[in-house]
Enzyme design. Structure first.
Site, PDB file in Angstrom:
ATOM      1  N   TYR A 156     -21.477 -19.169 -86.247  1.00  0.00           N
ATOM      2  CA  TYR A 156     -22.441 -18.302 -86.938  1.00  0.00           C
ATOM      3  C   TYR A 156     -23.783 -19.018 -86.951  1.00  0.00           C
ATOM      4  O   TYR A 156     -23.845 -20.213 -87.250  1.00  0.00           O
ATOM      5  CB  TYR A 156     -21.976 -18.040 -88.376  1.00  0.00           C
ATOM      6  CG  TYR A 156     -22.948 -17.244 -89.214  1.00  0.00           C
ATOM      7  CD1 TYR A 156     -23.205 -15.906 -88.946  1.00  0.00           C
ATOM      8  CD2 TYR A 156     -23.613 -17.837 -90.289  1.00  0.00           C
ATOM      9  CE1 TYR A 156     -24.092 -15.173 -89.729  1.00  0.00           C
ATOM     10  CE2 TYR A 156     -24.503 -17.111 -91.079  1.00  0.00           C
ATOM     11  CZ  TYR A 156     -24.733 -15.782 -90.790  1.00  0.00           C
ATOM     12  OH  TYR A 156     -25.611 -15.066 -91.567  1.00  0.00           O
ATOM     13  N   ASP A 251     -27.065 -26.313 -83.391  1.00  0.00           N
ATOM     14  CA  ASP A 251     -27.313 -25.769 -84.730  1.00  0.00           C
ATOM     15  C   ASP A 251     -26.653 -26.687 -85.762  1.00  0.00           C
ATOM     16  O   ASP A 251     -25.434 -26.708 -85.911  1.00  0.00           O
ATOM     17  CB  ASP A 251     -26.752 -24.343 -84.799  1.00  0.00           C
ATOM     18  CG  ASP A 251     -26.994 -23.675 -86.149  1.00  0.00           C
ATOM     19  OD1 ASP A 251     -27.481 -24.364 -87.073  1.00  0.00           O
ATOM     20  OD2 ASP A 251     -26.685 -22.475 -86.278  1.00  0.00           O
ATOM     21  N   LYS A 283     -29.953 -25.837 -95.266  1.00  0.00           N
ATOM     22  CA  LYS A 283     -29.054 -26.263 -96.349  1.00  0.00           C
ATOM     23  C   LYS A 283     -29.480 -27.583 -96.998  1.00  0.00           C
ATOM     24  O   LYS A 283     -30.403 -27.587 -97.796  1.00  0.00           O
ATOM     25  CB  LYS A 283     -27.613 -26.287 -95.844  1.00  0.00           C
ATOM     26  CG  LYS A 283     -27.178 -24.876 -95.362  1.00  0.00           C
ATOM     27  CD  LYS A 283     -25.699 -24.737 -95.175  1.00  0.00           C
ATOM     28  CE  LYS A 283     -25.309 -23.422 -94.529  1.00  0.00           C
ATOM     29  NZ  LYS A 283     -24.948 -22.356 -95.418  1.00  0.00           N
TER      30      LYS A 283
HETATM   31  C1  LIG Z   1     -24.555 -23.104 -88.721  1.00  0.00           C
HETATM   32  C2  LIG Z   1     -25.450 -22.130 -89.421  1.00  0.00           C
HETATM   33  N1  LIG Z   1     -26.564 -21.697 -88.810  1.00  0.00           N
HETATM   34  C3  LIG Z   1     -27.396 -20.841 -89.405  1.00  0.00           C
HETATM   35  C4  LIG Z   1     -27.135 -20.342 -90.654  1.00  0.00           C
HETATM   36  C5  LIG Z   1     -28.081 -19.370 -91.297  1.00  0.00           C
HETATM   37  O1  LIG Z   1     -28.740 -19.989 -92.347  1.00  0.00           O
HETATM   38  P1  LIG Z   1     -29.367 -19.109 -93.543  1.00  0.00           P
HETATM   39  O2  LIG Z   1     -28.223 -18.538 -94.301  1.00  0.00           O
HETATM   40  O3  LIG Z   1     -30.201 -20.085 -94.315  1.00  0.00           O
HETATM   41  O4  LIG Z   1     -30.205 -18.044 -92.901  1.00  0.00           O
HETATM   42  C6  LIG Z   1     -25.993 -20.760 -91.329  1.00  0.00           C
HETATM   43  C7  LIG Z   1     -25.672 -20.243 -92.675  1.00  0.00           C
HETATM   44  O5  LIG Z   1     -24.607 -20.421 -93.206  1.00  0.00           O
HETATM   45  C8  LIG Z   1     -25.129 -21.688 -90.703  1.00  0.00           C
HETATM   46  O6  LIG Z   1     -24.011 -22.127 -91.302  1.00  0.00           O
END
Ligand SMILES: Cc1ncc(COP(=O)(O)O)c(C=O)c1O
Length: 457
Positions: A156, A251, A283
């Site tokens: 995700y 990511d 985060k």
């Molecule tokens: C690996 C990863 N990338 C991107 C995101 C998206 O981040 P946000 O919820 O701050 O938009 C998340 C959110 O959980 C994530 O776990």
């Protein structure tokens, strides 16, 4: 209406009438009563708890019930809730005003801290992880002049249109949207592959190599539960991308400054001698505020406006309060903190495994660095197909029993469990006491499902 919190707290829940009443109010004005779907408890049943305060490893809900928090705001709260030094830094920052729309000192300091801990040379801030991955993909496409993006099923990357795609019928099939509202044109340039599958990566590059702008991967997936990359998999992605003139976007929104001091890269790339072309963070680096970032090599990052032509912007990007919180958090995230997270995590993993084994529930606990999760199925879990075998009905029973015994787990079977530097002996003991009961509840749910299955068969 203000929400009153009972002063005497307990860790035994039973009903949650105040949360139930708030949920009714919320549903009258907010779709599903929540600002992000998984908070709604749809996957586990019951009333979502409306939390009114957090302190160290504890959350307290509107009924005055206290829980040991193993969600940590879905990752950011590495130091625990309301850390006094983070709070002091934030209060000072707020007193100086909350947003100027100009460059500020804390954003430079936070960028320097990120550059010091990771292989990126330049950092651009955003307000969410979604914006960070969206912007990194735009930059990858702009820099390569190519359009196709490869992602992995079960990873995700936020709710970016082009990444909300599930696999089509074959391995090398352009993706179909995973949700209404995303036009096919947004995902028709996205290819979805099984995670940890080198042959699939090689096949996709053999067929589409000259069209692929980037491969985006969670550095270690945590959004299908924790599924560590097999040894050398990330290095293989880096090398394959380089060979074909594509970029690797790693990511680390979840793993960054969490899996280790230097994120997942600190566990693999640093030792194996490779670096991703672009990385995304969020985060932990926001310290509980809306702050995220993407970064990478200078020659790539300087292609962003204003030095380059790839447009990217944000009214609140690099906000001084958010970057102050992130900076304070990262400065306090010392080696001792990661040692503590490892120790607490190991204790909880061992205890969860022992309790489930004792109750006769098939399971596997998987970890990368300080991040871990519990799958209620036989392991190993190496991709999304494997992860989908986890017993969600048994997890709902497990979750509910833990909640009733004062432990707040992720309300979904496909999530990482996060502990913090503030998880002390008292908090850990609450979890240890609850686990055997929860494991038995999971076993009972499985037995009931077998009986129901037998009755209807
Ligand atoms: C690996 C990863 N990338 C991107 C995101 C998206 O981040 P946000 O919820 O701050 O938009 C998340 C959110 O959980 C994530 O776990």
């Amino acid at each position: 209406m203000s929400t009153s919190v009972t002063q005497s707290t307990s860790t035994s829940t039973g009903d949650a009438p105040a949360s139930a009443a708030l949920f009714d109010r919320a549903r009258a004005v907010i779709p599903g009563g929540v600002s992000s779907p998984v908070r709604a408890f749809n996957a586990v049943g019951g009333t979502p708890r409306f939390m009114v305060c957090g302190s160290g490893p504890w959350l307290t809900d509107a009924d005055g019930t206290r829980y040991v928090d193993l969600v940590g705001s879905w990752g950011p709260m590495l130091l625990g809730h309301a850390h006094p030094e983070v709070q002091a830094a934030v209060k000072e920052a707020v007193a100086r005003g909350t947003s100027y729309g100009t460059p500020t000192v804390p954003e430079v300091e936070l960028a320097e801290e990120i550059v010091a801990r990771t292989p990126v040379e330049r950092v651009r801030f955003t307000s969410s992880g979604t914006e960070a991955t969206m912007s990194a993909i735009r930059l990858a496409r702009g820099a390569t002049g190519r359009d196709v993006v490869v992602k992995f099923a079960g990873c995700y990357h936020g709710h970016v249109d082009s990444l909300l795609a599930s696999a089509g019928s074959g391995l090398i099939t352009f993706a179909v949207p995973g949700t209404p509202g995303v036009p096919a044109s947004s995902t028709e340039l996205t290819l979805v592959l099984p995670y940890n599958d080198r042959a699939a990566v090689e096949a996709v590059f053999a067929e589409h190599g000259d069209r692929i702008a980037c491969v985006i991967t969670e550095a270690a997936p945590g959004n299908m539960g924790v599924v560590p990359p097999e040894p050398g998999f990330n290095a293989f992605l880096s090398e394959t991308c380089a060979r074909h003139g594509a970029l690797l976007v790693s990511d680390e929104v979840m793993t960054g400054f969490r899996a280790s001091r230097e994120g997942q890269w600190g566990l693999d790339g640093k030792h194996e001698g490779w670096v991703p072309d672009l990385m995304t963070f969020g985060k932990v680096m926001g310290g509980g505020f809306p702050a995220a970032a993407f970064g990478g090599r200078t020659d790539l990052m300087e292609q962003l406006t204003p030095t380059g032509a790839v447009y990217q912007a944000g009214t609140l990007s690099g906000n001084p309060v958010a970057t102050t919180a992130g900076l304070a958090t990262l400065r306090l995230a010392t080696d001792a903190v990661y040692d503590h997270l490892t120790a607490v995590g190991t204790t909880l993993q061992d205890a969860a495994s022992a309790a489930l084994a004792e109750a006769g529930v098939a399971h596997v606990v998987q970890a990368t660095g300080t991040m871990f999760s519990v799958f209620l199925c036989e392991g190993p879990v190496r991709d999304f197909t494997d992860a989908s075998r986890t017993d969600t009905v048994a997890y709902a029973a497990f979750f509910t029993e833990m909640l009733d015994r004062g432990v707040y787990l992720p309300p979904s079977a496909y999530e990482a469990w996060f502990c913090s530097a503030a998880h002390d002996e008292e908090a850990v003991q609450v979890v240890l006491d609850a686990l055997p009961h929860a494991a038995r509840a999971a076993a009972d749910a499985q037995a009931a499902a077998r009986t129901d299955g037998g009755a209807t068969a």
